[in-house]
Design an enzyme around this catalytic site. Structure first.
Site, PDB file in Angstrom:
ATOM      1  N   TYR A   6       0.803  -1.222   0.000  1.00 50.27           N
ATOM      2  CA  TYR A   6       0.000   0.000   0.000  1.00 50.27           C
ATOM      3  C   TYR A   6       0.839   1.277   0.000  1.00 50.27           C
ATOM      4  O   TYR A   6       0.311   2.354  -0.217  1.00 50.27           O
ATOM      5  CB  TYR A   6      -0.902   0.035   1.246  1.00 50.27           C
ATOM      6  CG  TYR A   6      -2.191  -0.738   1.092  1.00 50.27           C
ATOM      7  CD1 TYR A   6      -2.194  -2.120   1.115  1.00 50.27           C
ATOM      8  CD2 TYR A   6      -3.405  -0.072   0.944  1.00 50.27           C
ATOM      9  CE1 TYR A   6      -3.373  -2.819   0.990  1.00 50.27           C
ATOM     10  CE2 TYR A   6      -4.589  -0.770   0.817  1.00 50.27           C
ATOM     11  CZ  TYR A   6      -4.573  -2.145   0.841  1.00 50.27           C
ATOM     12  OH  TYR A   6      -5.743  -2.835   0.718  1.00 50.27           O
ATOM     13  N   LYS A  23       2.158 -15.010   4.997  1.00 51.09           N
ATOM     14  CA  LYS A  23       2.346 -15.973   3.902  1.00 51.09           C
ATOM     15  C   LYS A  23       3.846 -16.225   3.791  1.00 51.09           C
ATOM     16  O   LYS A  23       4.443 -16.126   2.721  1.00 51.09           O
ATOM     17  CB  LYS A  23       1.729 -15.373   2.619  1.00 51.09           C
ATOM     18  CG  LYS A  23       1.681 -16.294   1.430  1.00 51.09           C
ATOM     19  CD  LYS A  23       0.738 -17.476   1.579  1.00 51.09           C
ATOM     20  CE  LYS A  23       0.915 -18.410   0.388  1.00 51.09           C
ATOM     21  NZ  LYS A  23       0.350 -19.760   0.626  1.00 51.09           N
ATOM     22  N   ASP A  74      -3.875 -18.182   3.373  1.00 50.52           N
ATOM     23  CA  ASP A  74      -4.801 -19.039   2.618  1.00 50.52           C
ATOM     24  C   ASP A  74      -5.527 -19.994   3.569  1.00 50.52           C
ATOM     25  O   ASP A  74      -6.754 -20.149   3.523  1.00 50.52           O
ATOM     26  CB  ASP A  74      -4.087 -19.792   1.482  1.00 50.52           C
ATOM     27  CG  ASP A  74      -2.780 -20.453   1.908  1.00 50.52           C
ATOM     28  OD1 ASP A  74      -2.322 -20.215   3.049  1.00 50.52           O
ATOM     29  OD2 ASP A  74      -2.216 -21.222   1.101  1.00 50.52           O
ATOM     30  N   ASP A  78      -6.796  -6.499   4.808  1.00 53.00           N
ATOM     31  CA  ASP A  78      -7.867  -5.984   3.952  1.00 53.00           C
ATOM     32  C   ASP A  78      -8.766  -7.138   3.499  1.00 53.00           C
ATOM     33  O   ASP A  78      -9.989  -7.071   3.585  1.00 53.00           O
ATOM     34  CB  ASP A  78      -7.242  -5.281   2.733  1.00 53.00           C
ATOM     35  CG  ASP A  78      -8.298  -4.777   1.770  1.00 53.00           C
ATOM     36  OD1 ASP A  78      -9.273  -4.170   2.239  1.00 53.00           O
ATOM     37  OD2 ASP A  78      -8.151  -5.008   0.555  1.00 53.00           O
ATOM     38  N   ASP A 129     -12.962  -8.514   4.964  1.00 53.61           N
ATOM     39  CA  ASP A 129     -14.206  -8.600   4.192  1.00 53.61           C
ATOM     40  C   ASP A 129     -14.851  -9.971   4.416  1.00 53.61           C
ATOM     41  O   ASP A 129     -16.072 -10.079   4.569  1.00 53.61           O
ATOM     42  CB  ASP A 129     -13.955  -8.376   2.697  1.00 53.61           C
ATOM     43  CG  ASP A 129     -14.101  -6.906   2.287  1.00 53.61           C
ATOM     44  OD1 ASP A 129     -13.898  -6.024   3.151  1.00 53.61           O
ATOM     45  OD2 ASP A 129     -14.425  -6.634   1.108  1.00 53.61           O
TER      46      ASP A 129
HETATM   47  C1  IPM Z   1     -10.608  -0.918   3.214  1.00 53.51           C
HETATM   48  C2  IPM Z   1     -10.723  -0.582   1.751  1.00 53.51           C
HETATM   49  C3  IPM Z   1      -9.534   0.241   1.313  1.00 53.51           C
HETATM   50  C4  IPM Z   1      -8.286  -0.594   1.520  1.00 53.51           C
HETATM   51  C5  IPM Z   1      -9.621   0.759  -0.145  1.00 53.51           C
HETATM   52  C6  IPM Z   1     -10.873   1.563  -0.377  1.00 53.51           C
HETATM   53  C7  IPM Z   1      -8.418   1.556  -0.553  1.00 53.51           C
HETATM   54  O1  IPM Z   1     -10.889  -1.745   1.004  1.00 53.51           O
HETATM   55  O2  IPM Z   1     -10.544   0.017   4.030  1.00 53.51           O
HETATM   56  O3  IPM Z   1     -10.603  -2.099   3.565  1.00 53.51           O
HETATM   57  O4  IPM Z   1      -7.875  -1.365   0.653  1.00 53.51           O
HETATM   58  O5  IPM Z   1      -7.709  -0.482   2.596  1.00 53.51           O
HETATM   59 MG    MG Z   2     -11.146  -3.492   2.205  1.00 54.42          MG
END
Ligand code: IPM
Ligand code: MG
Length: 386
Positions: free
Chosen positions: A175, A225, A257, A281, A285
């Site tokens: 990042y 990883k 993984d 990240d 999710d």
């Molecule tokens: C998050 C989002 C961000 C990230 C994006 C929008 C840049 O997915 O906050 O998880 O990758 O960190």
């Molecule tokens: Mg994200």
């Protein structure tokens, strides 16, 4: 020399430190003037952003109003109109100097950034990643807590099986730079460095151990990883080094993984997780999906003791914008985290309990868009605080 005074005001523990020579005062780590000590007023920046961002943020601010009445503090709120929309319409970019201006606040309540008319990622990098980098918000704290059995999509698992918290490193990894696509035709190469520094890893791993120690299960799992990306051995080394200072915290290390598989098959084995920026990240999710979806997931971008930013994990969801149907629970959960950060722990806990009770009782009907009006969900939580 520091003189430390611990006082309770209205059931709140406030740690007041006074510098013996300069007379400078901090309250719970924040620099404060004398009148603030008694009045408990907090300065907050509000960035609604794009899409559903402004409406879910507005809902969270209603809950903030109710918390202030109930717990006897006040906030001054300054709104910043930073968004992809203002980039598209006026070509306005948010710079590091703009972000530096946020240091006068204790915390930032953030909505979402993203507009289909804007070039992909430009404003996200300026604002979201800009905030994280410029304010050195090195911890991205992402609780994955199932508030009700019906929100857990896994067969044979219930809410008690999903209760973990991810500490995502927030300033390094792939990042840090944009990288480059060079060459033409078949010679095209896309390259970006995956970069970790020892201090960068140490501070986040130490934070995670402290957090793990404060939780009942006292277990910390490192996710990396290191088998394929061998430079990640540095994470393993530092994890073991710092772990030696925390003999009371159980340690586990797992490849990313395998982690995605175990999060689905046996989520109850996780308590606190520490991981890299990119893997954090991705797995958060998945984590959000385990507790009802992105609509409910909240996060804190934190630099302990300094201005920090709190946001729902979901994005701007343009297709629901302006309809008042998006769930504000992610934003309200982010507000709860913000309040804990600025020393209003009791208010933060009360909001989280109100979310849990609302979902369990059915007064909050769901977390997906359209389940209930945005403002109605805010009302349910706000009334629970009255
Ligand atoms: C998050 C989002 C961000 C990230 C994006 C929008 C840049 O997915 O906050 O998880 O990758 O960190
Ligand atoms: Mg994200």
């Amino acid at each position: 020399m520091q003189r430390v005074i611990r006082i309770a005001i209205g059931c709140q523990l406030r740690v007041i430190e006074m510098h013996a020579t300069t007379g400078e005062r901090t309250v719970n780590g924040f620099l404060r003037g004398l009148p603030d000590l008694m009045a408990r007023s907090h300065s907050i920046a509000v960035i609604g952003g794009d899409g559903i961002g402004p409406e879910v943020t507005r809902a969270a601010l209603r809950v903030l109003d109710a918390s202030e009445r109930r717990f006897g503090f006040s906030t001054s709120r300054e709104e910043y109109k930073w968004s992809s929309a203002s980039y598209v319409e006026f070509g306005q970019r948010v710079t590091a100097a703009d972000i530096d201006g946020l240091r006068k606040h204790e915390a930032i309540l953030f909505g979402a950034i993203g507009d289909p008319r804007a070039p992909r990622g430009v404003v996200e990098r300026d604002v979201i990643l800009g905030l994280r980098r410029t304010l050195d918000l090195f911890v991205n704290l992402r609780p994955i807590v199932a508030y009700d059995d019906r929100l857990v999509p896994l067969k044979a698992k219930t809410a008690k099986d999903v209760d973990m918290i991810v500490v995502r490193e927030n300033t390094e990894d792939v990042y840090t730079q944009t990288g480059a696509i060079t060459g033409t035709g078949r010679d095209q190469v896309a390259e970006v460095p995956m970069r970790f520094t020892r201090p960068g890893i140490e501070r986040v791993v130490r934070y995670a151990f402290e957090l793990a120690r404060s939780r009942p299960r006292r277990k910390l799992t490192l996710v990396d990883k290191a088998n394929a990306i061998t430079v990640q051995q540095l994470w393993r080394d530092i994890f073991d080094e710092i772990g030696a200072d925390f003999p009371d915290v159980e340690r586990d290390a797992m490849y990313v993984d395998a982690t995605t598989m175990w999060m689905v098959q046996k989520p109850e084995q996780f308590d606190t997780i520490v991981t890299t920026n990119l893997f954090g990240d991705i797995i958060t999710d998945l984590g959000a999906a385990l507790v009802g979806g992105l609509g409910i997931a909240a996060s804190g971008n934190i630099h302990p003791g300094a201005v920090s930013m709190f946001e729902p994990i979901h994005g701007s969801a343009p297709k629901y914008a302006g309809q008042g149907v998006a769930s504000p629970l992610g934003s309200i959960g982010a507000l709860a985290m913000l309040l804990r950060h600025i020393g209003e722990r009791e208010a933060g806990d009360a909001i989280e309990n109100a979310i849990r009770d609302g979902l369990r009782s059915g007064r909050i009907k769901g977390v997906e868009a359209g389940a209930q009006k945005t403002s109605d969900v805010a009302d349910v939580v706000a009334h629970a605080l009255d």
